[in-house]
Design a protein around this motif. Sequence first.
Motif, short mmCIF file in Angstrom:
data_model
loop_
_atom_site.label_atom_id
_atom_site.label_comp_id
_atom_site.label_asym_id
_atom_site.label_seq_id
_atom_site.Cartn_x
_atom_site.Cartn_y
_atom_site.Cartn_z
N GLU A 89 10.03 11.96 8.97
CA GLU A 89 11.32 12.39 9.50
C GLU A 89 11.16 13.11 10.83
OE1 GLU A 89 15.19 15.00 8.09
OE2 GLU A 89 13.92 14.05 6.59
N MET A 90 10.11 13.92 10.97
CA MET A 90 9.86 14.61 12.24
C MET A 90 9.65 13.61 13.37
SD MET A 90 7.30 17.64 10.89
CE MET A 90 6.99 18.42 12.50
N VAL A 91 8.89 12.55 13.09
CA VAL A 91 8.64 11.53 14.11
C VAL A 91 9.92 10.75 14.41
CG1 VAL A 91 7.38 9.41 14.64
CG2 VAL A 91 6.20 11.31 13.51
N LEU A 92 10.62 10.37 13.36
CA LEU A 92 11.85 9.60 13.53
C LEU A 92 12.89 10.39 14.32
CD1 LEU A 92 13.41 7.00 12.83
CD2 LEU A 92 14.16 8.13 10.72
N ASP A 93 13.01 11.68 14.04
CA ASP A 93 13.96 12.52 14.76
C ASP A 93 13.63 12.57 16.25
OD1 ASP A 93 15.24 13.02 12.38
OD2 ASP A 93 14.48 15.07 12.15
N GLU A 94 12.33 12.63 16.57
CA GLU A 94 11.92 12.65 17.97
C GLU A 94 12.23 11.33 18.66
OE1 GLU A 94 10.43 14.02 21.59
OE2 GLU A 94 11.05 15.09 19.78
N VAL A 95 12.00 10.22 17.95
CA VAL A 95 12.31 8.90 18.51
C VAL A 95 13.81 8.77 18.76
CG1 VAL A 95 12.32 6.42 18.04
CG2 VAL A 95 10.29 7.78 17.50
N LEU A 96 14.61 9.22 17.80
CA LEU A 96 16.06 9.19 17.97
C LEU A 96 16.48 10.02 19.18
CD1 LEU A 96 19.06 8.82 17.12
CD2 LEU A 96 18.74 10.79 15.61
N HIS A 97 15.95 11.23 19.28
CA HIS A 97 16.33 12.13 20.37
C HIS A 97 15.98 11.53 21.73
CE1 HIS A 97 17.25 15.76 22.53
NE2 HIS A 97 16.01 15.88 22.96
N ARG A 98 14.80 10.94 21.84
CA ARG A 98 14.38 10.37 23.12
C ARG A 98 15.21 9.13 23.46
NH1 ARG A 98 9.14 12.11 24.55
NH2 ARG A 98 9.34 10.73 26.35
N THR A 99 15.57 8.35 22.45
CA THR A 99 16.43 7.18 22.69
C THR A 99 17.80 7.63 23.19
OG1 THR A 99 15.31 6.05 20.85
CG2 THR A 99 17.34 5.06 21.66
N GLY B 158 15.74 17.54 1.66
CA GLY B 158 14.56 18.35 1.92
C GLY B 158 14.64 19.07 3.25
N ILE B 159 15.85 19.49 3.65
CA ILE B 159 16.05 20.23 4.89
C ILE B 159 16.24 21.70 4.56
CG2 ILE B 159 17.49 20.51 6.95
CD1 ILE B 159 16.05 17.83 6.84
N ALA B 160 15.36 22.55 5.08
CA ALA B 160 15.48 23.99 4.84
C ALA B 160 16.70 24.54 5.57
CB ALA B 160 14.22 24.70 5.31
N PRO B 161 17.34 25.58 5.03
CA PRO B 161 18.56 26.13 5.65
C PRO B 161 18.40 26.47 7.13
CG PRO B 161 18.28 27.06 3.47
CD PRO B 161 17.04 26.25 3.75
N GLU B 162 17.23 26.98 7.53
CA GLU B 162 17.05 27.36 8.93
C GLU B 162 16.96 26.15 9.87
OE1 GLU B 162 12.92 28.19 6.99
OE2 GLU B 162 15.02 28.05 6.39
N ARG B 163 16.83 24.95 9.29
CA ARG B 163 16.76 23.72 10.09
C ARG B 163 18.07 22.94 10.06
NH1 ARG B 163 12.04 23.59 13.22
NH2 ARG B 163 10.40 24.65 12.02
N LEU B 164 19.08 23.47 9.38
CA LEU B 164 20.30 22.70 9.17
C LEU B 164 21.02 22.38 10.47
CD1 LEU B 164 22.38 21.36 7.38
CD2 LEU B 164 23.40 23.61 6.93
N ASP B 165 21.20 23.36 11.35
CA ASP B 165 21.91 23.10 12.60
C ASP B 165 21.17 22.08 13.47
OD1 ASP B 165 23.99 24.73 11.95
OD2 ASP B 165 23.43 26.39 13.26
N ASP B 166 19.84 22.17 13.51
CA ASP B 166 19.06 21.19 14.26
C ASP B 166 19.28 19.79 13.70
OD1 ASP B 166 18.02 23.16 15.89
OD2 ASP B 166 16.16 23.36 14.74
N LYS C 258 11.98 1.54 8.21
CA LYS C 258 11.50 1.83 6.86
C LYS C 258 11.28 3.33 6.69
CE LYS C 258 7.81 0.69 3.59
NZ LYS C 258 6.52 0.00 3.40
N SER C 259 10.75 3.98 7.71
CA SER C 259 10.51 5.41 7.64
C SER C 259 11.82 6.17 7.51
CB SER C 259 9.74 5.89 8.88
OG SER C 259 8.44 5.35 8.89
N GLY C 260 12.86 5.70 8.21
CA GLY C 260 14.16 6.36 8.13
C GLY C 260 14.74 6.31 6.74
N VAL C 261 14.63 5.16 6.10
CA VAL C 261 15.17 5.00 4.75
C VAL C 261 14.36 5.80 3.75
CG1 VAL C 261 15.60 3.36 2.90
CG2 VAL C 261 16.16 2.75 5.26
N GLU C 262 13.03 5.72 3.84
CA GLU C 262 12.18 6.39 2.87
C GLU C 262 12.23 7.90 3.01
OE1 GLU C 262 8.29 4.72 3.13
OE2 GLU C 262 8.86 2.88 2.07
N ALA C 263 12.35 8.39 4.24
CA ALA C 263 12.39 9.83 4.45
C ALA C 263 13.77 10.41 4.14
CB ALA C 263 12.02 10.16 5.89
N LYS C 264 14.76 9.53 3.92
CA LYS C 264 16.11 9.96 3.57
C LYS C 264 16.73 10.83 4.66
CE LYS C 264 15.01 9.91 -1.38
NZ LYS C 264 14.95 10.71 -2.62
#
Length: 213
Positions: A84-94, A133-141, A191-197
Amino acid sequence: MHRRRRTALLLSAAIAAAPLLTACGSDAHPGAAAVVDGRRITVGELQSRVAEVRSAQRAAVQDDTQYAQVVANTGSLTRDTLHEMVLDEVLHRTAQDAGVTVSRSEVQRERAGLEQQAGGSKALESVWLQRYGIAPERLDDNLRLQVEASKLATVLGTQVSEPAFWKALSDKSKQLGVDLNPRYGTWDVQKSGVEAKAPWVKDVTAAESQQTA
């Protein structure tokens, strides 16, 4: 005192229950869990993110037996978190390359709407923790990424669930040279996006449908 000590031991055991994280990383990138566009996501960063989730789960579940069950049910947390960390970075850069920006007020509106649906701030934090699996302090991000995904889909003239959206992310992933440490699996952007939920993978289109209904 004894309960506090037992809680600390349970947290340590929960983190240890995840796939072993060593400092060696891959041969090509020592100490790295993944590399995105030359930037390393270190094993330490990954450990820290996993610990945030485990701490939040421990705070939410007071019963030791129930907490042990939560840990058992999320045994792939380390792998899922990295993907999810990698996927989020790919999304952000796109999104950046497409000229998409997200303001603080947009994130606040997104959160307010979701809080209303969930029944309040704490309820929303609980849903994101349990389901994604998102901690409360990461919710806004995380909500910022959700808005970003929705706006990117609009710019691309598609929806998050459509092939055109994922092709854009796949192309960017290749451009960024995503390199995953083999101990955490292989990299496939969709696949990573689906599996990482990742929340924005499934929830953005659902939210859009509700708004247009």
